[in-house]
Design an enzyme around this catalytic site. Sequence first.
Site, PDB file in Angstrom:
ATOM      1  N   ASP A 147      38.450  43.646  41.779  1.00  0.00           N
ATOM      2  CA  ASP A 147      38.938  44.507  40.697  1.00  0.00           C
ATOM      3  C   ASP A 147      37.827  45.081  39.844  1.00  0.00           C
ATOM      4  O   ASP A 147      38.045  46.006  39.063  1.00  0.00           O
ATOM      5  CB  ASP A 147      39.820  43.665  39.754  1.00  0.00           C
ATOM      6  CG  ASP A 147      41.264  43.642  40.205  1.00  0.00           C
ATOM      7  OD1 ASP A 147      41.700  44.620  40.825  1.00  0.00           O
ATOM      8  OD2 ASP A 147      41.945  42.646  39.924  1.00  0.00           O
TER       9      ASP A 147
HETATM   10  C1  BGC Z   1      38.655  40.186  35.991  1.00  0.00           C
HETATM   11  C2  BGC Z   1      39.188  40.183  37.398  1.00  0.00           C
HETATM   12  C3  BGC Z   1      40.640  40.511  37.384  1.00  0.00           C
HETATM   13  C4  BGC Z   1      40.937  41.766  36.595  1.00  0.00           C
HETATM   14  C5  BGC Z   1      42.425  41.914  36.530  1.00  0.00           C
HETATM   15  C6  BGC Z   1      39.001  41.478  35.298  1.00  0.00           C
HETATM   16  O1  BGC Z   1      38.565  41.414  33.970  1.00  0.00           O
HETATM   17  O2  BGC Z   1      37.271  39.986  36.026  1.00  0.00           O
HETATM   18  O3  BGC Z   1      38.975  38.916  37.986  1.00  0.00           O
HETATM   19  O4  BGC Z   1      41.084  40.685  38.699  1.00  0.00           O
HETATM   20  O5  BGC Z   1      40.386  41.693  35.315  1.00  0.00           O
HETATM   21  O6  BGC Z   1      42.897  42.744  35.603  1.00  0.00           O
HETATM   22  C1  NOJ Z   2      41.685  38.185  40.104  1.00  0.00           C
HETATM   23  C2  NOJ Z   2      42.805  39.092  40.475  1.00  0.00           C
HETATM   24  O1  NOJ Z   2      44.036  38.476  40.190  1.00  0.00           O
HETATM   25  C3  NOJ Z   2      42.740  39.458  41.932  1.00  0.00           C
HETATM   26  O2  NOJ Z   2      43.767  40.358  42.242  1.00  0.00           O
HETATM   27  C4  NOJ Z   2      41.403  40.031  42.286  1.00  0.00           C
HETATM   28  O3  NOJ Z   2      41.374  40.278  43.676  1.00  0.00           O
HETATM   29  C5  NOJ Z   2      40.289  39.080  41.895  1.00  0.00           C
HETATM   30  N1  NOJ Z   2      40.405  38.722  40.517  1.00  0.00           N
HETATM   31  C6  NOJ Z   2      38.908  39.665  42.161  1.00  0.00           C
HETATM   32  O4  NOJ Z   2      38.596  40.663  41.260  1.00  0.00           O
END
Ligand code: BGC
Ligand code: NOJ
Length: 816
Positions: free
Chosen positions: A488
């Site tokens: 993400d």
């Molecule tokens: C986090 C990710 C997450 C994303 C979801 C980010 O701030 O680092 O792990 O998947 O937010 O919204």
């Molecule tokens: C947490 C999110 O829930 C997931 O959808 C994503 O793939 C990982 N973070 C990596 O960014």
Amino acid sequence: MTRFGRFDDEAREYVISRPDTPLPWINYLGSEEFFGIISNTAGGYCFYRDARLRRLTRYRYDNVPTDTGGRFLYLRDAATGLFWSPSWQPVRGELEDYRCRHGLGYTVIGSRTVGIETETLYLVPLGEAMEIWRTRVCNRRDTSATLSLFGAVEFCLWDAWEDQTNYQRNLSIGEVAVVDGVVYHTTEYRERRNHFAYFACSEELAGFDTQRERFLGPYRGWDRPLVVENGRSNDSIAHGWAPIGAHHVELELAPGETREVVFLLGYGENPPDAKFHPPGSETTDIRGIRPVIERYLRVEEVESALARLREHWAGLLDVLQVSTPSEHVDRMVNVWNPYQCMATFNLSRSASSFDTGIGRGIGFRDSSQDLLGFVHMVPGRARERILDLAATQLPTGGAYHQYQPLTKRGNDAIGSGFNDDPLWLILAVAAYVRETGDRAILDEPVPYDNAPGSEAPLYEHLRRAMRYTLDRLGPHGLPLIGRADWNDCLNLNAFSEEPGESFQTVPNREGGVAESVFIAGQFALAAEELAQLSDLHGQADDAAAARAERARMIEAVRAHAWDGAWFRRAYDHVGEAVGSAENDEGQIWIEPQGICVMAGIGSDDGTAERALDSVAARLGTPHGLVLLDPPFSRYHLELGEISSYPPGYKENGGVFSHTNPWIVIADTTIDEADRAFQHYLRINPSAREDLSEIHRCEPYVYAQMIAGKAAPTHGEAKNSWLTGSAAWNLVAITQWILGIRPEHAGLRIDPCLPSAWDGFTAVRRYRGATYRITIHKQSGVTGRIRALSVDGREVEGTLVPLVPEGRDVTVEGTVA
Ligand code: BGC
Ligand code: NOJ
């Protein structure tokens, strides 16, 4: 090293032996519609179905001291005026013999103070929308004791977000009713709500309170309520401000005597047009809920609710039980890892100590992957989840990133246009059909974007998911990344310069060519899965087409994504390589190595080995594999959120647990048995129990992240419980290391065991039959199955063909 507890493997409990764990160590109550988070000091909150929209109790995230809100119990000794909380918080007095047992769907917290022993069982009965607290109080003194017991909760005004933001309104709307000693929380019931909460107690009350400030007293907190200090309740009725439920029971205990007191905290609902009784009045109709309350206030009912819960969990876990030379494998595989997978099924990423319940609902990508870890336990519910997810898919084949559990409608609240999203649905459906053989799901009519009339068979949804990728290829023939892919935080089109702006929702800069090697690998994996489903579905042409597209994609990866010693990560908005030796930071990333090798890329030309050797060398640490190296030391406008994290945290070079099992799986595909197991064990929570002071999160569940080697806090975990690491680690250990893998034509038995092992045994229930599996191996060697017998007869290869339901099958394999 200090430990804070131990595993009780027999009882399937984790026993915490001191209340001041490094962080609150939590458990979940509830498995259907009513859920609660409960910490080892009884902190947390509960809700009905949706952690944001139907929150029953208030919880202050990031409170100080931490985790002071929740299930409040107080005891007061009339002789001395001493009062304490038997679960330590919120009073935090001296306790002897503190014990918290987190079990499957229940928690028991006990302690002793000045000769008074208390033990409280917390659980949500199956099929009910309530949590029960059963408190046993025993007088271990040789004189009698006069005690006051208080149980209290602070109600949330339903929408947990509004509850914490809109005080100008909130402080005037609180309403309660007290009828026959039961406190009903009825805020907004007079207008558009048709639900209420209740707090009941099994004993005759010495008093009650429902107005928070009357209970606490001016300028006091939950650690020192005036009512508890004085041992006298006010029978206050809340009008606005902060409604609570507080019951006061007086106990006279002879030496050795035990009393049991039951508290119920529950949710009630009436039909919107029959909310009041008598009709025409403004009085909440409680006639429907009364019998439920009366039933569960009886201690025998609590016992039988616990028995049913135990049976329920035993049934779920029975699907796979193993016995291996490693206690860390056994207890994670047999109990805790599937248990965590069920939490991810129930809650996706909505409610934990780190997810506030007001942020995210059910994630498309998240739940599709979570399914890999729970499909074998709850296939029927997995089916429903697949259909719910698919119904939010868009006609383009694309996906909403999430839906809200209460409405089941997709929305853009947390972003859209993540180009990996739709492909996860293919992997989820494939896993479901491999597990169940239920091909009929492919014919199930499912709408797009929940629009009536748009229904198409699920199979068609999957074809569109694949089309979605093919319609969006970049200059190298690799998939365009869109907002981001699995990662993400790799936002190659965001170019955000506004402080605080969300990388997940900022409009993308148009006109770029950013491509994702991750999605390319994911596509190769999904295309093969779809081809197999097409074959099953009698669509040979589709299968051939999917395989041809897969081959083309693999060609593009070979031609444009191989960097010399590993797979590149991406091409950015202007076509520059990301994750290449050419870069000065972020040269090697874990995700493309894992997903490409899992997809079978590189197994024929040595690049898979090369890539995985690079992973071990560049990303390996004693605490697991970091996501990338070197981490970004400064903000890269062209990369997005990833470089917003300090080096070593989260996606910027943290040990991102979700990705580690991909490498484990990949290593098993190239026979790197010992390395695969070592990667697995390094982040196995039980194997890290001795490091609790460093790790800090619960030793019985995976955390999303462990601080990476560049972080000053290397080894410290964060974001436990709701993470895709639960499902993927379970898949890695059970399907690839132990090698027990459901396939369309039967159960594959293809272990890849560490050299130190001398085999293992397992019982797997699969498509109605029971497989009793014994694998023999000499310790000191690695290898693959050389001989396999089914009910005493040798079979070719490693596939155990399907048998009729009800059969008991004995499988013996020899690894050499
Ligand atoms: C986090 C990710 C997450 C994303 C979801 C980010 O701030 O680092 O792990 O998947 O937010 O919204
Ligand atoms: C947490 C999110 O829930 C997931 O959808 C994503 O793939 C990982 N973070 C990596 O960014």
